[in-house]
Design a protein around this motif. Sequence first.
Motif, PDB file in Angstrom:
ATOM      1  N   UNK A 283      35.943  41.646 128.300  1.00 48.91           N
ATOM      2  CA  UNK A 283      34.540  41.850 128.695  1.00 48.91           C
ATOM      3  C   UNK A 283      34.418  42.241 130.160  1.00 48.91           C
ATOM      4  N   UNK A 284      35.061  41.464 131.053  1.00 45.71           N
ATOM      5  CA  UNK A 284      34.863  41.662 132.487  1.00 45.71           C
ATOM      6  C   UNK A 284      35.622  42.884 133.002  1.00 45.71           C
ATOM      7  N   UNK A 285      36.816  43.129 132.487  1.00 38.32           N
ATOM      8  CA  UNK A 285      37.628  44.223 133.008  1.00 38.32           C
ATOM      9  C   UNK A 285      37.305  45.564 132.363  1.00 38.32           C
ATOM     10  N   UNK A 286      36.862  45.581 131.123  1.00 39.48           N
ATOM     11  CA  UNK A 286      36.687  46.849 130.414  1.00 39.48           C
ATOM     12  C   UNK A 286      35.232  47.153 130.085  1.00 39.48           C
ATOM     13  N   UNK A 287      34.608  46.297 129.295  1.00 41.19           N
ATOM     14  CA  UNK A 287      33.315  46.650 128.724  1.00 41.19           C
ATOM     15  C   UNK A 287      32.144  46.360 129.659  1.00 41.19           C
ATOM     16  N   UNK A 288      32.195  45.252 130.397  1.00 44.76           N
ATOM     17  CA  UNK A 288      31.059  44.928 131.257  1.00 44.76           C
ATOM     18  C   UNK A 288      30.875  45.930 132.393  1.00 44.76           C
ATOM     19  N   UNK A 289      31.944  46.338 133.109  1.00 44.81           N
ATOM     20  CA  UNK A 289      31.738  47.402 134.104  1.00 44.81           C
ATOM     21  C   UNK A 289      31.114  48.651 133.497  1.00 44.81           C
ATOM     22  N   UNK A 290      31.475  48.957 132.246  1.00 47.25           N
ATOM     23  CA  UNK A 290      30.881  50.114 131.583  1.00 47.25           C
ATOM     24  C   UNK A 290      29.379  49.923 131.412  1.00 47.25           C
ATOM     25  N   UNK A 291      28.958  48.684 131.127  1.00 46.05           N
ATOM     26  CA  UNK A 291      27.525  48.424 130.967  1.00 46.05           C
ATOM     27  C   UNK A 291      26.772  48.739 132.254  1.00 46.05           C
ATOM     28  N   UNK A 292      27.313  48.315 133.399  1.00 51.68           N
ATOM     29  CA  UNK A 292      26.614  48.538 134.657  1.00 51.68           C
ATOM     30  C   UNK A 292      26.659  49.996 135.081  1.00 51.68           C
ATOM     31  N   UNK A 293      27.762  50.674 134.787  1.00 52.64           N
ATOM     32  CA  UNK A 293      27.821  52.103 135.087  1.00 52.64           C
ATOM     33  C   UNK A 293      26.819  52.860 134.223  1.00 52.64           C
ATOM     34  N   UNK A 294      26.763  52.526 132.929  1.00 49.41           N
ATOM     35  CA  UNK A 294      25.790  53.175 132.043  1.00 49.41           C
ATOM     36  C   UNK A 294      24.365  52.872 132.509  1.00 49.41           C
ATOM     37  N   UNK A 295      24.130  51.631 133.003  1.00 55.95           N
ATOM     38  CA  UNK A 295      22.813  51.310 133.548  1.00 55.95           C
ATOM     39  C   UNK A 295      22.491  52.204 134.734  1.00 55.95           C
ATOM     40  N   UNK A 296      23.498  52.479 135.563  1.00 55.36           N
ATOM     41  CA  UNK A 296      23.281  53.380 136.688  1.00 55.36           C
ATOM     42  C   UNK A 296      23.061  54.810 136.272  1.00 55.36           C
ATOM     43  N   UNK A 297      23.672  55.229 135.144  1.00 55.04           N
ATOM     44  CA  UNK A 297      23.475  56.596 134.660  1.00 55.04           C
ATOM     45  C   UNK A 297      22.017  56.873 134.321  1.00 55.04           C
TER      46      UNK A 297
END
Length: 687
Positions: A283-297
């Motif tokens: 969650x923390x290393x792979x998927x969660x950073x993706x969530x915040x990047x997608x939020x920034x997109x």
Amino acid sequence: MDLLLLDLVIVLAAARLFGALARRLGQPPVIGEIVAGILLGPTLLGPLIGDELFGPEMRPPLQALANVGLVLFMFVVGLELDQKLVRGKGRIAVTVALGSTVVPFVLGCVLALAIAGEHVGGDRTLPFVLFMGAAMAATAFPVLARILTDRGMQRITLGGLALASAAVIDVLAWTVLAVVVGIAGAGEAEGQWKVLLALPYALVMFLVVKPLLARLVPAYERAGRLTPGLLSLVLIGLIGSAWATEWMHVHFIFGAFVFGTVMPREGAERLNHEILERLEQLAVLLLLPMFFVVAGLNVNLRELDLSSLGTLAAILAVAIGGKVLGSYAAARTQRLPARQSWTLAALLNTRGLTEIVILTVGLQKGVLDDELYSLMVVMALVTTAMTGPLVRRLYPDRRVARDIADAERAALGVTAAHRVLVIVPEPPAEQAPLVGLATTLALAKTPSEVVLGHLRPYPAGRLEVGSGLSSELAELAETLQELETLAATARERGSDSRVVSRFSADVAGELPGLASGALPDLLVLPAGVPGHAGVRDGATCRVVTVAGTGSPSESFPSSPPLSPFGQAGPGSMPGSVPGPVAVHHGPGGDAAAHVALTLATLQGRPLVLTGGNRASALAHRLVRLGVEATSGPVPEGALVVAADTANAPEGAHLLVRAEQDADPVDWAEAVSALRAQVTPVAPVVRP
């Protein structure tokens, strides 16, 4: 598929790079991850490159993977939520949490009503208003915990109180958000009746599922490890709970969070640790950073105009002002000191993770439009980024270190004594008035300790083994005897006392080390002692400099003004001096006024404050507290106290410099504490 894999490579690399950069700048990694998403989106890359890499057809699969990461993260938050935080701090934590939630929530609702016409239609006004209130009131519990842990503040009372308050705020914020999402989804064809299942769902989770999950503990103990079968059961329950709340139109994050909170706690420490170890890596290393990047997109700052900047300013004013002022006012009602109250308010202003999750829910449910979503993300970044530097400014590392030391002593059952170090000059036999002053100041708090520090210079010439050395040792023994006699007078008055004395080749050079090594709460320092400036400047505690003017024997009686075995009334106490204590009170002079108040109260002397309006205001305040205080010129024969500043008045007997990072004096508490030290006690009959 090839574009999706390329996007994953870009997103993960950008998240790791900007997250590491944010950490190097002293910020939480989530700040860098959101900035990475904003830079990868239309704000920087624009429609040509941005739409090519992260076009509309690529957003759904990226969002789906990000949502899976969010499910795992919310489960981890629920599992790591220490439900014991509120216990023991319940009243203060709940009061602060209410102030930190209600004030920004109300202000957020008012702001939402003012801008609703520009961003939502008439039928969406109610969920929009409630949503803006909930978003303004949120506090990011995980980011707050990380900030506290990085500075070691989770080990002190203030850090524990911040975590307890944030835990209560989390419950309130998620509850309001669940109501908002339910109202927003109630207009859907299937949503009107499903939302009513939220309460039965919660009852089932806590009354049925929680006891069933407790059976995982004996199964884990029998296996001796977290087997794939046990982990599969947890994941099935987690995803099923998230699906149930999403189906009820209450959003999947609530199902994931609730499932984490109902996981077993008693005896399940090793089980939960292994579950966290497995899931956090994914969650923390792979998927969660993706969530915040997608939020920034989803943030497009290019579309913002001057009117948007005005809305952003209003959002920041409501978010920061409402959170900080609400938290501070609530903390002060619980008699928390001003510095701690401001620090707690700054900590609870952290939004970060929780805010981004809330905003994403609002965007998905159509409560927020793209423009307002972008502005609210900027607010989340600003409030999170300002927390670390602001807390360091309000509560420096020195104070944290002192609080940690106090907490460790308390854990060992050791009560820290109020330690007063007095530097005893030559000859020690004539310094009874100086030690009497230090003892009086020490008795302001209980328990107290007076440390007599004395460095004796080596004799001129070289020491030789034989009669010369014996003579010097005899002199040192005589000095120690004189110091012990002074220490005995302090003990007779009720304060513990000890002596630190040795030969020194460089008295002026070694005294600062002696003073800092004693870790005093207050330092009494004669002005004529060798190396006075070095000792004073190197001390971090409050320093009382005994000036070389006036007669010390007249100012500081050697006989104790307060007998440990009984006390006479004011004016007839043994050894008391009829002359008043006068203090020059001006800006920054609280420490000097407090020392003067201590001497006047414990020696039964009237207090006179000089210095204009500030002195007059403090005198009136002390009179209301029952202190014999007046304002006016310095009376003849008074003991004069003043702040140790560049413009200190001539003729002052005591110059007081406040400790570093000093808190404002709470005069009501100070008067109450001093009165407790002069309460008459029953005489002690000695055999």
